[in-house]
Motif scaffolding. Structure first.
Motif, short mmCIF file in Angstrom:
data_model
loop_
_atom_site.label_atom_id
_atom_site.label_comp_id
_atom_site.label_asym_id
_atom_site.label_seq_id
_atom_site.Cartn_x
_atom_site.Cartn_y
_atom_site.Cartn_z
N GLN A 123 -5.56 4.39 6.64
CA GLN A 123 -5.87 4.08 5.25
C GLN A 123 -7.34 4.32 4.93
O GLN A 123 -7.69 4.74 3.82
CB GLN A 123 -5.50 2.63 4.92
N THR A 124 -8.21 4.07 5.90
CA THR A 124 -9.62 4.36 5.69
C THR A 124 -9.82 5.84 5.43
O THR A 124 -10.58 6.24 4.54
CB THR A 124 -10.45 3.93 6.93
N LYS A 125 -9.13 6.68 6.20
CA LYS A 125 -9.21 8.13 5.97
C LYS A 125 -8.66 8.49 4.60
O LYS A 125 -9.24 9.31 3.88
CB LYS A 125 -8.44 8.89 7.05
N GLU A 126 -7.55 7.87 4.22
CA GLU A 126 -6.96 8.17 2.91
C GLU A 126 -7.94 7.85 1.79
O GLU A 126 -8.19 8.67 0.90
CB GLU A 126 -5.68 7.36 2.70
N LEU A 127 -8.51 6.64 1.82
CA LEU A 127 -9.43 6.23 0.76
C LEU A 127 -10.73 7.03 0.82
O LEU A 127 -11.35 7.28 -0.21
CB LEU A 127 -9.72 4.73 0.89
N TRP A 128 -11.13 7.43 2.01
CA TRP A 128 -12.34 8.22 2.18
C TRP A 128 -12.19 9.58 1.50
O TRP A 128 -13.11 10.10 0.88
CB TRP A 128 -12.63 8.42 3.66
N ASP A 129 -10.98 10.15 1.63
CA ASP A 129 -10.74 11.50 1.10
C ASP A 129 -10.59 11.52 -0.42
O ASP A 129 -10.75 12.57 -1.04
CB ASP A 129 -9.48 12.10 1.73
N SER A 144 0.83 -1.20 0.00
CA SER A 144 0.00 0.00 0.00
C SER A 144 0.86 1.25 0.00
O SER A 144 0.56 2.23 -0.68
CB SER A 144 -0.93 0.00 1.22
N ALA A 145 1.96 1.20 0.76
CA ALA A 145 2.87 2.35 0.80
C ALA A 145 3.50 2.60 -0.57
O ALA A 145 3.63 3.75 -1.00
CB ALA A 145 3.96 2.11 1.84
N LEU A 146 3.87 1.53 -1.26
CA LEU A 146 4.51 1.68 -2.57
C LEU A 146 3.57 2.28 -3.61
O LEU A 146 4.02 2.90 -4.57
CB LEU A 146 5.01 0.31 -3.06
N ARG A 147 2.26 2.11 -3.40
CA ARG A 147 1.28 2.64 -4.35
C ARG A 147 0.62 3.93 -3.88
O ARG A 147 -0.27 4.45 -4.55
CB ARG A 147 0.19 1.58 -4.61
N ALA A 148 1.06 4.45 -2.73
CA ALA A 148 0.40 5.63 -2.17
C ALA A 148 0.50 6.84 -3.08
O ALA A 148 -0.49 7.55 -3.32
CB ALA A 148 1.00 5.94 -0.79
N GLU A 149 1.69 7.09 -3.62
CA GLU A 149 1.87 8.27 -4.48
C GLU A 149 1.08 8.13 -5.78
O GLU A 149 0.55 9.11 -6.31
CB GLU A 149 3.35 8.48 -4.75
N GLU A 150 0.99 6.89 -6.28
CA GLU A 150 0.19 6.65 -7.49
C GLU A 150 -1.28 6.99 -7.26
O GLU A 150 -1.95 7.54 -8.13
CB GLU A 150 0.35 5.19 -7.89
N ARG A 151 -1.80 6.64 -6.07
CA ARG A 151 -3.20 6.91 -5.77
C ARG A 151 -3.49 8.41 -5.69
O ARG A 151 -4.64 8.82 -5.83
CB ARG A 151 -3.60 6.24 -4.45
N HIS A 152 -2.47 9.22 -5.43
CA HIS A 152 -2.69 10.65 -5.21
C HIS A 152 -2.17 11.50 -6.37
O HIS A 152 -1.92 12.69 -6.19
CB HIS A 152 -2.03 11.08 -3.91
N GLN A 154 0.61 14.53 -0.42
CA GLN A 154 -0.24 13.64 0.36
C GLN A 154 0.19 12.18 0.19
O GLN A 154 0.25 11.43 1.15
CB GLN A 154 -1.70 13.82 -0.03
N GLY A 155 0.46 11.79 -1.05
CA GLY A 155 0.90 10.43 -1.29
C GLY A 155 2.19 10.11 -0.57
O GLY A 155 2.34 9.03 0.02
N ALA A 156 3.14 11.04 -0.59
CA ALA A 156 4.42 10.83 0.10
C ALA A 156 4.22 10.73 1.61
O ALA A 156 4.89 9.94 2.29
CB ALA A 156 5.37 11.96 -0.24
#
Length: 298
Positions: free
Chosen positions: A277-283, A208-216, A223-225
């Protein structure tokens, strides 16, 4: 998918995520209640699993089984995450169904069982789990037939294949012990299942961490970083807690309650990660969370 159906699916996802945190908090509260009211504040057992033999048993077994169902039902955001979550869910069932060794440091256990009774319960429960798990795998494979030709995201990656092989090897090892060496299975499988379940969750955090920047990519890049750093930090802390738990259980038997403390930290860290992560996906407003379940709902 219509907007109303998308909303229903996303809300179900969110409720499922929240339920996992609630289940683990209920487990911690049940253990804390047992200590506060039943032992006169004077004694802690050596591990959370040891509370299987106390009035906390129903919450221990129920919360882990419900957590297992939730982890399996929750679809990961990549094929690798999905395999790891399914594996963790199965291991949660094993942790719940195969008790650890009774801990008599706080006096007689409320729910003492003989080895024969434990063996009978394990045989009954694990056979039920094996039959249902195999049946579910067959049904899932049948439902997915041809799905990869319609949705390229469903194609297995090299990494997901490796993860599947590793997880499958652990499951095969557990099954072999159950079928051929029942006594060794009862003695070892609880610890193996608990350790590998947490290890799989750590792997999910790293992925999930490796894909965080991609999601943002469509929002503020920092935010992704930020989420990436948070997830890596939690994964490292969780790995340290897991190593301490395993080493203490195997070698440092004189360090009372260190396993219990490490297990409590592991639960808190998982809840923290799941909440963040719930907050991240919620936002995220671009349908990131709804994407993995569209093919299921349609």
């Amino acid at each position: 998918m219509t907007p109303s159906r998308t909303r229903d699916v996303v809300l179900t996802y969110r409720y499922l995520r929240g339920a996992m945190i609630a289940l683990l908090l209920m487990l911690l509260l049940s253990v804390g209640y047992q200590w506060w009211w039943e032992t006169d504040h004077s004694c802690w057992l050596g591990s959370i699993s040891a509370y299987y033999y106390t009035p906390a048993r129903s919450v221990f077994v129920g919360s882990l089984c419900a957590l297992g169902v939730s982890l399996i039902a929750y679809k990961g955001h990549s094929p690798e995450e999905d395999v790891l979550l399914n594996f963790s869910g199965l291991m949660a069932f094993v942790v719940a169904m195969v008790p650890t060794v009774p801990d008599a440091r706080c006096g007689p256990n409320a729910y003492t069982q003989t080895p024969v009774e434990i063996a009978a319960a394990v045989r009954n429960n694990i056979w039920s789990l094996v039959v249902v798990a195999v049946s579910a795998a067959v049904v899932a494979a049948w439902l997915k037939r041809g799905a990869t030709t319609r949705d390229p995201s469903e194609l297995p990656t090299a990494r997901s294949v490796v993860i599947t092989v590793v997880c499958g090897a652990v499951l095969l090892g557990e099954l072999t012990l159950f079928l051929l060496l029942r006594d060794r299975f009862i003695a070892l499988s609880h610890g193996i299942a608990a350790g590998t379940m947490v290890a799989a969750v750590i792997a999910v955090m790293v992925l999930s961490a490796l894909r965080a920047e991609e999601r943002h990519q469509s929002v503020a890049s920092h935010q992704g970083a930020t989420y990436k750093r948070i997830y890596i930090a939690i994964a490292v802390a969780l790995a340290v807690a897991l190593v301490v738990t395993v080493l203490t259980a195997l070698t440092w038997s004189g360090l009372d309650h260190l396993v219990l403390i490490s297990e409590a930290i592991i639960i808190v860290l998982f809840c923290t990660y799941w909440g963040v992560q719930t907050k991240e996906l919620w936002d995220l407003r671009d349908g990131t969370e709804a994407r993995p379940v569209r093919s299921v709902a349609e």
